[in-house]
Design an enzyme around this catalytic site. Structure first.
Site, PDB file in Angstrom:
ATOM      1  CE  LYS A 108      13.534   0.160   3.580  1.00  0.00           C
ATOM      2  NZ  LYS A 108      12.207  -0.178   2.837  1.00  0.00           N
TER       3      LYS A 108
HETATM    4  C1  LIG Z   1      10.996  -0.141   3.082  1.00  0.00           C
HETATM    5  C2  LIG Z   1      10.086   0.027   1.859  1.00  0.00           C
HETATM    6  C3  LIG Z   1       8.899   0.606   1.881  1.00  0.00           C
HETATM    7  C4  LIG Z   1       8.266   1.641   2.994  1.00  0.00           C
HETATM    8  O1  LIG Z   1       9.197   2.650   3.183  1.00  0.00           O
HETATM    9  P1  LIG Z   1       9.079   3.587   4.478  1.00  0.00           P
HETATM   10  O2  LIG Z   1      10.115   4.712   4.254  1.00  0.00           O
HETATM   11  O3  LIG Z   1       9.569   2.542   5.510  1.00  0.00           O
HETATM   12  O4  LIG Z   1       7.866   4.118   4.583  1.00  0.00           O
HETATM   13  C5  LIG Z   1       7.939   0.673   0.788  1.00  0.00           C
HETATM   14  N1  LIG Z   1       8.205  -0.465  -0.094  1.00  0.00           N
HETATM   15  C6  LIG Z   1       9.344  -0.968  -0.223  1.00  0.00           C
HETATM   16  C7  LIG Z   1       9.618  -1.981  -1.405  1.00  0.00           C
HETATM   17  C8  LIG Z   1      10.472  -0.983   0.755  1.00  0.00           C
HETATM   18  O5  LIG Z   1      11.291  -1.700   0.779  1.00  0.00           O
END
Ligand SMILES: *Cc1c(COP(=O)(O)O)cnc(C)c1O
Length: 456
Positions: A108
């Site tokens: 993120k």
């Molecule tokens: C948020 C997240 C995801 C999922 O991503 P999306 O964009 O919500 O599908 C997968 N792995 C981790 C470690 C995350 O923080």
């Protein structure tokens, strides 16, 4: 670049509007009015330069080239890998795309850091302040705090369910020393936190007064920043790849669809889910239906309603906003949506899906460790488990590695009998003072708390 809503009833918006609003006023999600075409292939190019080239297509008219360049350079200055998103081979034509080299050790950061930098520049131009309020089950809150902490004209309130995030995740949020960061430990669940955020947005007078805004993955700026690594990974491999994406809210994998629609040759997009397998069932059975949410080893993917799936449905329905709008309100009412055959076929051209349970997740961590000596986190492991279910790959398979294993030491220990090594970013956290307010799950109380913190 102009943006339109998936529900067709919002006026066209600029990139800045989209960035600062998050959700469209008709309740839909913003997408570019038409997809820009990017024919560059980025061989040997710095990640930041590829990001600037791609993002400029979206930001044109809202940010100058110089503003975009300074935002992107600042966003990635704190990453601990020069390549930002390096690829590493794990055997049999399979690769990990390491997206965890940012300040909070989860993917993120890659988009949130860019969003924070663009946000403060957009506010400086527009004038005034903004208040970001986010509910988090762990990773989003720390990424938002790392991106927005210390920026001028922004306050950020993050609500986490008290006692229900990991120690690492809590410390990453509560040890931030910046005065514009406010942590709320809510006496309640993540769903309670999320519903309080919704009620704050629903109080239009309050929302306008404090310029309330959202930075979760419905914000198109995050999708735009996530397209970049699909381009750079393809360039590094020099051939079209199948991307396997550990999926929760469908933001990360939709960025792969966006890259494809911008002209990138993508072999296939594979949705990897944990036991919360609504998307796998949708693709395989044609019915989008949400059920009860299960707690798993990969908590950032414990999501029943994948907000960004609306974007994929809108595209698969040939951008029919009337259908999308009706379908989403049907779904909101009945928690169930039967996909018309043409929409389902269109989705299946691009996407496959595989769900894996916790046993399979642990087995994937173990298998990668045995074969390569690498320790992967449980979210990445859900991707690896899906890749193994696909059988022998014809094209290179790129599994998006979405978090550093040190964020989830418990799951890793269960799988391989040893804890992952702690990176430097985490080792100092335990000695720092924590700042948080424990509050009850009462929207009025939370509203008063926010107002009191914003009072000059
Ligand atoms: C948020 C997240 C995801 C999922 O991503 P999306 O964009 O919500 O599908 C997968 N792995 C981790 C470690 C995350 O923080």
């Amino acid at each position: 670049m102009q943006f339109v809503s998936t529900r067709g009833a919002a006026p066209p918006a600029s990139f800045s509007d989209v960035l600062l609003a998050g959700l469209a006023p008709d309740g839909g999600l913003y997408l570019p009015a038409s997809w820009p075409q990017v024919s560059d292939r980025f061989h040997g190019m710095r990640y930041q330069d590829a990001a600037i080239r791609i993002l400029s297509e979206f930001t044109r008219g809202s940010f100058s080239d110089a503003e975009l360049r300074s935002a992107v350079e600042a966003a990635y200055a704190g990453f601990d890998a020069a390549a930002i998103a390096p690829l590493s081979e794990i055997g049999d034509g399979r690769y990990l795309l390491e997206l965890f080299h940012g300040p909070t050790l989860a993917f993120k950061d890659i988009a949130m850091q860019v969003l924070g930098q663009l946000f403060s520049r957009a506010l400086a131009k527009r004038g005034g302040r903004a208040t970001v309020v986010a509910a988090t089950s762990g990773d989003t809150g720390s990424a938002a705090i790392a991106a927005l902490g210390g920026l001028p004209n922004i306050d950020v309130f993050v609500m986490h369910p008290r006692g229900r995030v990991s120690d690492v995740q809590r410390l990453q949020m509560t040890t931030c020393a910046h005065a514009n960061v406010h942590n709320i430990a809510l006496n309640g669940s993540f769903d309670d936190a999320q519903s309080i955020v919704k009620s704050l947005f629903a109080d239009k007078a309050f929302a306008n007064e404090i310029s309330l805004t959202a930075v979760n993955s419905i914000n198109f700026a995050r999708i735009a920043a996530q397209c970049v690594y699909y381009f750079t990974a393809t360039a590094a491999l020099d051939k079209p790849a199948t991307f396997v994406v550990p999926t929760g809210n469908f933001g990360d994998i939709f960025a792969g669809e966006a890259a494809g629609r911008m002209g990138l040759d993508v072999a296939r997009l594979v949705i990897a889910t944990n036991a919360n397998d609504i998307l796998a069932r949708t693709l395989n059975e044609g019915v989008y239906a949400s059920g009860a949410s299960h707690a798993t080893l990969s908590p950032s993917m414990d999501i029943q309603v994948a907000s960004n799936f609306e974007r994929a449905l809108f595209e698969a329905a040939q951008r029919d906003a009337d259908w999308t709008s009706a379908a989403m309100s049907d779904f909101a009412r009945s928690r169930k949506l039967e996909l018309p055959t043409p929409v389902l076929s269109e989705l299946r051209i691009r996407y496959s899906a595989f769900a894996s349970n916790d046993d399979e997740t642990r087995a994937a961590i173990k298998a990668v460790f045995r074969l390569t000596g690498r320790i992967i986190d449980p979210h990445t492991a859900v991707g690896v488990a899906a890749a193994m279910k696909m059988g022998k790959p014809l094209s290179p398979v790129v599994i998006l590695s979405t978090a550093h294993p040190a964020k989830f030491p418990q799951a890793v220990s269960e799988a391989i009998g040893q804890a992952p090594p702690q990176p430097e970013r985490l080792s100092g956290l335990k000695n720092l003072p924590e700042r948080l307010d424990v509050l009850d799950k009462d929207p009025v109380l939370i509203q008063r708390f926010i107002s009191s913190r914003l009072a000059p």
